[in-house]
Design a protein around this motif. Structure first.
Motif, short mmCIF file in Angstrom:
data_model
loop_
_atom_site.label_atom_id
_atom_site.label_comp_id
_atom_site.label_asym_id
_atom_site.label_seq_id
_atom_site.Cartn_x
_atom_site.Cartn_y
_atom_site.Cartn_z
N LEU A 85 0.83 -1.21 0.00
CA LEU A 85 0.00 0.00 0.00
C LEU A 85 0.87 1.26 0.00
N ILE A 86 1.93 1.23 0.78
CA ILE A 86 2.83 2.40 0.83
C ILE A 86 3.44 2.63 -0.56
N ARG A 87 3.87 1.53 -1.19
CA ARG A 87 4.44 1.65 -2.53
C ARG A 87 3.41 2.16 -3.52
N ALA A 88 2.17 1.66 -3.39
CA ALA A 88 1.13 2.05 -4.35
C ALA A 88 0.85 3.55 -4.29
N VAL A 89 0.67 4.11 -3.06
CA VAL A 89 0.34 5.54 -2.99
C VAL A 89 1.55 6.41 -3.37
N LEU A 90 2.76 5.93 -3.03
CA LEU A 90 3.94 6.72 -3.41
C LEU A 90 4.13 6.73 -4.93
N GLY A 91 3.85 5.58 -5.54
CA GLY A 91 4.11 5.45 -6.96
C GLY A 91 2.91 5.72 -7.83
N GLU A 92 1.77 6.03 -7.22
CA GLU A 92 0.53 6.23 -7.96
C GLU A 92 0.35 5.07 -8.94
N GLU A 93 0.50 3.88 -8.41
CA GLU A 93 0.50 2.71 -9.28
C GLU A 93 -0.90 2.43 -9.83
N ALA A 94 -0.93 2.03 -11.09
CA ALA A 94 -2.19 1.60 -11.69
C ALA A 94 -2.42 0.16 -11.27
N LEU A 95 -3.48 -0.06 -10.50
CA LEU A 95 -3.74 -1.41 -10.00
C LEU A 95 -4.90 -2.02 -10.77
N ASN A 96 -4.80 -3.31 -11.04
CA ASN A 96 -5.93 -3.95 -11.72
C ASN A 96 -6.96 -4.42 -10.69
N ALA A 97 -8.10 -4.89 -11.18
CA ALA A 97 -9.23 -5.20 -10.28
C ALA A 97 -8.86 -6.25 -9.25
N SER A 98 -8.10 -7.26 -9.67
CA SER A 98 -7.81 -8.32 -8.70
C SER A 98 -6.80 -7.83 -7.66
N GLN A 99 -5.89 -6.94 -8.08
CA GLN A 99 -4.96 -6.35 -7.10
C GLN A 99 -5.74 -5.52 -6.08
N VAL A 100 -6.74 -4.76 -6.56
CA VAL A 100 -7.56 -3.93 -5.66
C VAL A 100 -8.33 -4.81 -4.69
N ARG A 101 -8.93 -5.87 -5.23
CA ARG A 101 -9.78 -6.72 -4.38
C ARG A 101 -8.95 -7.49 -3.35
N VAL A 123 0.27 14.49 -5.57
CA VAL A 123 0.83 15.83 -5.70
C VAL A 123 2.01 15.95 -4.74
N LEU A 124 3.21 16.02 -5.32
CA LEU A 124 4.43 16.14 -4.51
C LEU A 124 5.32 17.19 -5.15
N PRO A 125 6.33 17.68 -4.45
CA PRO A 125 7.24 18.64 -5.10
C PRO A 125 7.77 18.05 -6.42
N ASP A 126 7.91 18.94 -7.38
CA ASP A 126 8.20 18.53 -8.75
C ASP A 126 9.38 17.56 -8.88
N GLU A 127 10.48 17.87 -8.22
CA GLU A 127 11.68 17.03 -8.33
C GLU A 127 11.41 15.61 -7.87
N LEU A 128 10.65 15.52 -6.79
CA LEU A 128 10.35 14.23 -6.19
C LEU A 128 9.35 13.47 -7.05
N GLN A 129 8.35 14.23 -7.50
CA GLN A 129 7.29 13.68 -8.36
C GLN A 129 7.90 12.92 -9.54
N HIS A 130 8.91 13.53 -10.12
CA HIS A 130 9.52 12.99 -11.32
C HIS A 130 10.32 11.71 -11.02
N LEU A 131 10.92 11.71 -9.84
CA LEU A 131 11.81 10.60 -9.49
C LEU A 131 11.07 9.38 -8.95
N LEU A 132 9.92 9.62 -8.34
CA LEU A 132 9.22 8.52 -7.64
C LEU A 132 8.53 7.57 -8.62
N LYS A 133 9.33 6.69 -9.20
CA LYS A 133 8.77 5.66 -10.08
C LYS A 133 8.88 4.33 -9.33
N PRO A 134 8.03 3.36 -9.70
CA PRO A 134 8.00 2.10 -8.95
C PRO A 134 9.38 1.50 -8.69
#
Lengths: 163, 650, 60
Positions: B48-64, B126-137
């Motif tokens: 969950l921490i990784r998902a919100v940090l990375g704004e990860e696209a989750l599929n239905a089974s991942q969500v459930r 929404v995070l500071p721009d520099e961080l936003q860009h770097l925070l990939k999965p």
């Protein structure tokens, strides 16, 4: 949409002398008109002519040389269409509808788009008929004489009789 | 930039139904030990921490998979982050939220920044721009540490170590840049008309075409020049001969007198012809004077309009008004059907301006009969004058013949020469016209093309020049692209090698402290970490604990180079370590990061968690299942020490 | 941010390829901007234009 000559029409008149006669010169519209009058008189149109770009600027009126006679040109188009389509001249609804179809007082030439298209087709056909009667003109003077002869002798130009 | 995790909240998630909040202290403590029994959601929380940090696209089974139980339809995870943009600036709270809709299997991210007073949630992360860009999965996995990664870093086929380096130093962006350069050049080249010649061969072809066109133009220009010069010579020769002829004729007094009369007449005729041509042209332009048959057509139309009593007085506007008015002039009501009929049929009637135009036309047509000079008359006069001119010219020629007949022997020769010259001049004029004419209609009439007409040859040359420029620009661009791509690739490779070495040395420094018992070092980084020890050249069989130590050493080396001071979140760090190694690790690891969040199970207390008991800046959190299926959160050392492996606190 | 390792690589490669003096800085900026998500298409064009080429078309 504006007045247009065909490729052949333009080439036919290409060698005519460009010099002016006492301040009057032979214009592109003169060439077009010479053909148009023959086409209108014969009440025949060319179905699918190959045009050059218009010799008038977009949205231009009839050039000054013709501005006194433009009403005649519109009238002759209506008249030719009545003969070509064999409309009953006594049927006032039909005649009125025909004028509505061809004329548009709001447009620069006073013609509807359809009217312009038909006028170009009459000119294109008129050229074909003209070419049968004369070779490419080299001087305005001789052209004017030869062209007049064509109008003295209406026979063979396919002039249909008034309805 | 400093980033700290302050807390997180669960709502109806797998960890348990209802709401629960985990706070890491205000301000957050440097170390947080979150004790949770196995199977109560450590892995879920990490995900969950990784998902919100990375704004990860989750599929239905991942969500459930996050769902607490079948009864809940919605859930939520909220992570509190404190972001300090620069040293000494106040920390700004960012609450990253994932809202789960278990029925749809969808997840929506949003951010709340309480200090921004912007009023409510902003969509997305929404995070500071520099961080936003770097925070990939891939990057997030480095500090919300994935246990898998610790193993992968050592596996040669996984290239995880390289990938970690590439991610942190954004070397992937150089690869992306190469892609963009290729795309840019392709788009650019597709825009040019000539797509065949972006090769060396195409350039050569275009160059040859231009050379040929230039040569042709030069040849035609030379021709035109020499023909014009030739004609000038002939013209002056001709006028000289004409003058001589006139002089010969003038030797006969009577003939000379006739010539003067004829020339004067010719001048008069020229004027007359111009005047009547002008009159004829003006009469020609007026259809009413052009011909009697045209005039008849005009009058006939006038009569048709008059007989038909056109224009009719009611205008189409009249019907439009009736249709709108709802009542006819006869008093009848206009219903829907009538209104539609009126609207439809009013097009058949003229508008006011059309009525006016036709009325004008009718008036003019009916007057077309009384016209001025007609074209036929004018053209007959013109013809007459033209004939006179013809006769005049013949008489003029006759004079010369007369003089010749009277025995002037030179004259015959002169006239013959003049005739020859006239023919040559006429034919030269035609050739010159064909070579030089620039009017498109005339060019067509004379069958001109770029091999026999100077203006057309010039256009061809210009077109060839443009083509060559386009083709060689395109070719040049391909060369430049290849150069840039090669440079970017070499820069990427060289950077990676430098960074590998940098990290290797740094990692070994840490390993020296971490794994003292034997000389275990990183020999090289090539995709994965390759180890060496004093015993064997390459150590492929190291213990799990050693492997983890190496991974930590590597990661901390890496993260110490990161542009941000990030928290380090890790799941069960000590569970696979021998007690000896645990002691070593727990002595070293805590000092590697400025914030650590450690998820532990009760068995990790021995020799690991217990080493934190004495550290004052530590938050102890114990999560336990409640009998109702929910989860309870206890703070403090006492509860922490008491949890058993089954999860019961007491 | 561009790590100095990347900057050094840009410098080395530009020297190796004997690139014009202003090129190194522009290429460095291009890469830095790519990493900062701050890149425009015209930046790529600018850098490409600085790369000298053999005079095209003098083959065979």
């Amino acid at each position: 949409m504006s007045l247009r000559m065909t490729e052949d029409m333009s080439a036919f008149f290409a060698r005519i002398d460009q010099s002016t006669i006492k301040g009057v010169s032979f214009l592109e519209i003169d060439k077009y008109y010479a053909c148009l009058m023959i086409g209108l008189r014969a009440a025949q149109i060319a179905p699918d002519p190959k045009y050059r770009a218009s010799f008038l600027a977009a949205g231009a009126k009839f050039p000054d040389a013709y501005s006194d006679h433009d009403t005649y040109l519109l009238g002759l188009l209506v008249e030719a269409e009545i003969r070509r389509r064999q409309l009953d001249p006594d049927n006032r609804d039909l005649i009125e509808a025909e004028t509505v179809r061809l004329l548009d007082p709001q447009s620069p030439l006073g013609l509807s788009d359809q009217g312009v298209d038909l006028m170009n087709k009459y000119a294109a056909k008129g050229f074909e008929l003209l070419r049968e009667k004369m070779g490419p003109p080299r001087a305005i003077e001789t052209f004017l004489v030869t062209y007049a002869e064509i109008f003295w002798r209406p026979a063979g130009l396919g002039s249909s009789q008034p309805a | 930039m400093k980033i700290r995790i302050s807390d997180w909240r669960y709502e109806n998630l797998r960890i348990g139904a209802g709401t629960e909040e985990v706070t890491l202290g205000t301000p957050p403590k440097r170390w947080s030990l979150i004790q949770m029994p196995n199977g109560t959601g450590k892995t879920t929380t990490m995900a969950l921490i990784r998902a919100v940090l990375g704004e990860e696209a989750l599929n239905a089974s991942q969500v459930r998979a996050f769902r607490a139980n079948d009864e809940v339809t919605e859930g939520k995870f909220e992570l509190g982050l404190l972001v300090e943009m620069a040293l000494g600036e106040p920390a700004v709270e960012h609450r990253l939220t994932a809202d789960f809709d278990f029925a749809n299997g969808s997840c929506t991210y949003s951010t709340l920044r309480p200090a921004m007073r912007s009023g409510g949630r902003e969509p997305g992360r929404v995070l500071p721009d520099e961080l936003q860009h770097l925070l990939k999965p891939d990057f997030i996995k480095l500090f919300v540490f994935d246990g898998e990664l610790a193993r992968d870093i050592r596996q040669t086929n996984k290239r995880a170590a390289d990938q970690a380096i590439r991610t942190l130093y954004q070397l992937d962006e150089i690869s992306n840049l190469r892609q963009r350069v290729s795309e840019f050049v392709k788009t650019k080249q597709d825009q040019t008309r000539n797509t065949t010649g972006r090769t060396q061969k195409g350039v050569t072809q275009a160059r040859r075409a231009l050379e040929a066109a230039e040569e042709m133009l030069k040849r035609l220009e030379t021709q035109l020049q020499s023909k014009s010069a030739n004609k000038d010579t002939l013209d002056s020769e001709h006028s000289k001969i004409r003058k001589e002829i006139d002089e010969h004729v003038a030797q006969n007094k009577d003939l000379e007198e006739q010539r003067v009369v004829l020339d004067a007449q010719a001048d008069g005729l020229k004027t007359d012809i111009q005047a009547s041509a002008r009159e004829a042209l003006l009469a020609f332009r007026n259809p009413a004077t052009l011909s009697s048959s045209v005039r008849a057509n005009l009058t006939r139309l006038g009569k048709v309009l008059t007989d038909a009593r056109l224009p009719k007085s009611p205008a189409s506007e009249f019907f439009a008004e009736i249709a709108k008015g709802g009542e006819c002039i006869c008093g009848r009501t206009i219903g829907e059907a009538e209104r539609l009929a009126l609207e439809k049929n009013r097009d058949r009637y003229l508008a006011h301006d059309q009525i006016n135009a036709i009325a004008t036309m009718k008036t003019r047509l009916n007057r077309s009969g009384d016209a001025e000079t007609d074209y036929v008359t004018a053209s007959l006069t013109l013809q007459e004058k033209l004939e006179d001119q013809n006769i005049n010219q013949k008489k003029r020629a006759r004079l010369e013949l007369e003089a010749e007949e009277r025995g002037d022997k030179d004259l015959a020769d002169l006239r013959r020469r003049a005739g020859v010259l006239e023919e040559r001049i006429a034919s030269l004029s035609q050739e010159i016209e064909k070579l030089s004419v620039s009017d498109a209609a005339k060019q067509a009439a004379l069958r001109c093309d770029d091999t026999n007409n100077v203006p057309l040859a010039r256009s061809k040359r210009d077109a060839c020049e443009i083509t060559l420029r386009e083709v060689s620009d395109s070719f040049k661009l391909s060369q430049q692209r290849d150069m840039l791509l090669s440079q970017l690739q070499r820069i990427e490779q060289q950077s990676l090698e430098t960074l590998r070495e940098l990290i290797r040395i740094e990692t070994n420094k840490r390993l020296e402290k971490l794994v003292r018992m034997e000389e275990l070092r990183v020999a090289r980084i090539d995709g994965a970490l390759e180890l060496t020890s004093d015993k064997v050249e390459r150590r492929d069989n190291v213990s799990e604990g050693q492997s983890l130590s190496v991974a930590y050493a590597f990661l901390t080396s890496l993260l110490s180079k990161a542009p941000f001071d990030l928290p380090f979140v890790v799941d069960s760090p000590a569970v696979s370590l021998d007690l000896d190694v645990r002691r070593e690790v727990s002595r070293i690891i805590p000092n590697l990061f400025n914030q650590m969040v450690l998820f532990v199970i009760s068995s990790e207390r021995a020799a690991f968690a217990e080493t934190f008991y004495q550290r004052p800046d530590t938050q102890f959190v114990t999560l336990e299942k409640r009998p109702d299926g929910g989860v309870g959160c206890l703070y403090g050392l006492d509860a922490f020490k008491e949890q058993t492996s089954s999860g019961d606190a007491i | 941010m561009t790590h100095e390792a990347v900057e050094a690589a840009v410098r080395d490669i530009c020297r190796e390829d004997r690139m014009p003096s202003d090129y190194e800085a522009r290429l460095g900026a291009l890469i830095a901007n790519a990493m900062r998500n701050n890149l425009d298409k015209s930046d790529i064009e600018d850098v490409l234009r600085l790369i000298p080429t053999d005079e095209a078309g003098h083959e065979d």
